[in-house]
Structure formats: C-alpha cells, structure tokens
Scaffold this motif. Structure first.
Motif, PDB file in Angstrom:
ATOM      1  N   UNK A  67       0.873  -1.169   0.000  1.00 20.91           N
ATOM      2  CA  UNK A  67       0.000   0.000   0.000  1.00 20.91           C
ATOM      3  C   UNK A  67       0.915   1.225   0.000  1.00 20.91           C
ATOM      4  N   UNK A  68       0.611   2.211  -0.803  1.00 16.89           N
ATOM      5  CA  UNK A  68       1.444   3.415  -0.811  1.00 16.89           C
ATOM      6  C   UNK A  68       1.036   4.329   0.342  1.00 16.89           C
ATOM      7  N   UNK A  69       1.976   5.131   0.784  1.00 15.28           N
ATOM      8  CA  UNK A  69       1.679   6.099   1.844  1.00 15.28           C
ATOM      9  C   UNK A  69       0.574   7.043   1.392  1.00 15.28           C
ATOM     10  N   UNK A  70       0.607   7.432   0.133  1.00 12.84           N
ATOM     11  CA  UNK A  70      -0.410   8.351  -0.401  1.00 12.84           C
ATOM     12  C   UNK A  70      -1.803   7.740  -0.318  1.00 12.84           C
ATOM     13  N   UNK A  71      -1.908   6.453  -0.632  1.00 14.61           N
ATOM     14  CA  UNK A  71      -3.203   5.766  -0.552  1.00 14.61           C
ATOM     15  C   UNK A  71      -3.708   5.735   0.884  1.00 14.61           C
ATOM     16  N   UNK A  72      -2.804   5.449   1.812  1.00 17.37           N
ATOM     17  CA  UNK A  72      -3.189   5.373   3.229  1.00 17.37           C
ATOM     18  C   UNK A  72      -3.634   6.741   3.735  1.00 17.37           C
ATOM     19  N   UNK A  73      -2.897   7.786   3.380  1.00 18.80           N
ATOM     20  CA  UNK A  73      -3.259   9.136   3.822  1.00 18.80           C
ATOM     21  C   UNK A  73      -4.595   9.576   3.242  1.00 18.80           C
ATOM     22  N   UNK A  74      -4.888   9.165   2.026  1.00 19.68           N
ATOM     23  CA  UNK A  74      -6.176   9.486   1.410  1.00 19.68           C
ATOM     24  C   UNK A  74      -7.326   8.881   2.209  1.00 19.68           C
ATOM     25  N   UNK A  75      -7.135   7.634   2.650  1.00 18.67           N
ATOM     26  CA  UNK A  75      -8.154   6.964   3.470  1.00 18.67           C
ATOM     27  C   UNK A  75      -8.331   7.705   4.791  1.00 18.67           C
ATOM     28  N   UNK A  76      -7.209   8.027   5.432  1.00 22.40           N
ATOM     29  CA  UNK A  76      -7.253   8.695   6.735  1.00 22.40           C
ATOM     30  C   UNK A  76      -7.929  10.062   6.627  1.00 22.40           C
ATOM     31  N   UNK A  77      -7.544  10.828   5.624  1.00 25.59           N
ATOM     32  CA  UNK A  77      -8.096  12.177   5.470  1.00 25.59           C
ATOM     33  C   UNK A  77      -9.575  12.163   5.085  1.00 25.59           C
TER      34      UNK A  77
END
Length: 204
Positions: free
Chosen positions: A146-156
C-alpha cells in the motif's frame, strides 16, 4: 405476543485516529480490546486485517460470538498448515511462508491489499460502523503493498463520527502526525529469547 424493544445504537461523540505501533507484541491485542469495550456500549466495529490470512487466530473464533457487533475480514496469505493448527494437531512453525518480504510482494499480495483498501473506504462511509480497525496497515505500507499516499487518502477521508485505529510496526511519520493518539509498544523481553515458541491461545 410481546413486542421486542428496539434499542437504538448510540452515537459516537467524536471519532478520532489512533495508532498502535512499535516492535513489541500487543498492538493487535490492544485494538481487539478496544473493539470489545466499544461493543459493550452498543457500538459496532469492523476489523480489516492487512497481510493476515491465517484461519487459526483465536480472535476469529471469539469474534464469531460477538457478530454482528464486531466483524472481521482478512486480506493476506494463508498458512499451508492452517487446518491442522486450527484443530490443535500442530503448532505454528514460524516458517514464514505466510509472510511477505519487503519488495517481494506478489501480484496476489498487492491485489489483496488493494481489496482491503476498497473495503476500508466502503466501511468508513457506510454509516454502519463506529470503529474501524486497520490491523497491520503500517506493515502493508512498509512492505510496499500500500502506498503512503493511498493510506493518507483513506485517513483524510474519515468521517467525523468514525473512530479509526491503525496498527503495525514501522508506522510512517506522516500517519503519526495525523493521529490523535499514538501508543508505541516496545519489546523489553519476549519468550522467544529463551526458546519458547508461539503458544496456542496466547500468541495466536
């Protein structure tokens, strides 16, 4: 005939972001304890397990008794010895066949991680769950599934009324910065240091 009283599910006051990280044992255990506590107040939890597919984990059997208050789905490799371990005929050998090595994730590993992300997004916006636990998301990022960008998108994109919990070693600084609560579990001593292997009902 007496009518059953319908109990309204309470509203979560404010949904925050929690992180359980560090090298020590107990991160998933802590998240499971939170799910148990939430269920006692009528809140509903869904646990998405990244990189875990073994059917012999004790929590899988326990959570069946708490369904639908607590639900769980796994998105990871299975163990070839799963049936015998589940029946107690052998122990987890720690053979690593069900683990991913960094940079060596297969197409299937990547596919399952993406499915876990899709499931997470659907859960967060379903309005059905108060607590969503992303077990081993930090490791899925570290192992490049999982990319960091994908994870941050989910969190945000997390709605205000949902509590989000992320577990796993190697949590990126960017996720720690977004979190409201961060607990680091550090290993001081572990039974494996004196030759004690994983134990049924304790380590799995």
């Amino acid at each position: 005939m007496k009518e059953e009283k319908i109990i309204k599910r309470p509203d979560l006051e404010k949904g925050l972001i929690q992180v359980y990280t560090g090298s020590g044992k107990g991160k998933t255990t802590a998240a499971l304890g939170l799910a148990l506590r939430a269920s006692g107040h009528g809140f509903k939890t869904f646990i998405v397990q990244f990189m875990k597919g073994n059917g012999y984990y004790g929590e899988l059997f326990a959570l069946q008794r708490l369904y639908p208050q607590i639900q769980i789905a796994q998105y990871g490799r299975n163990c070839p010895h799963d049936p015998m371990i589940r029946q107690g005929e052998m122990k987890c050998l720690g053979c690593m066949t069900c683990f991913v090595r960094k940079g060596e994730g297969t197409k299937q590993d990547l596919f399952m991680a993406q499915k876990a992300l899709e499931k997470t997004k659907a859960l967060l916006h379903s309005g059905e769950f108060d607590l969503v636990i992303l077990d081993e998301l930090s490791n899925a990022i570290y192992f490049e599934l999982v990319s960091l960008e994908e994870a941050l998108e989910v969190i945000e994109g997390k709605p205000d009324h949902v509590e989000l919990v992320i577990t796993g070693r190697n949590t990126p600084a960017e996720i720690i910065e977004k979190a409201h609560l961060v607990t680091e579990v550090n290993e001081v001593k572990h039974p494996y240091q004196i030759g004690v292997a994983s134990r049924r009902g304790i380590e799995y």
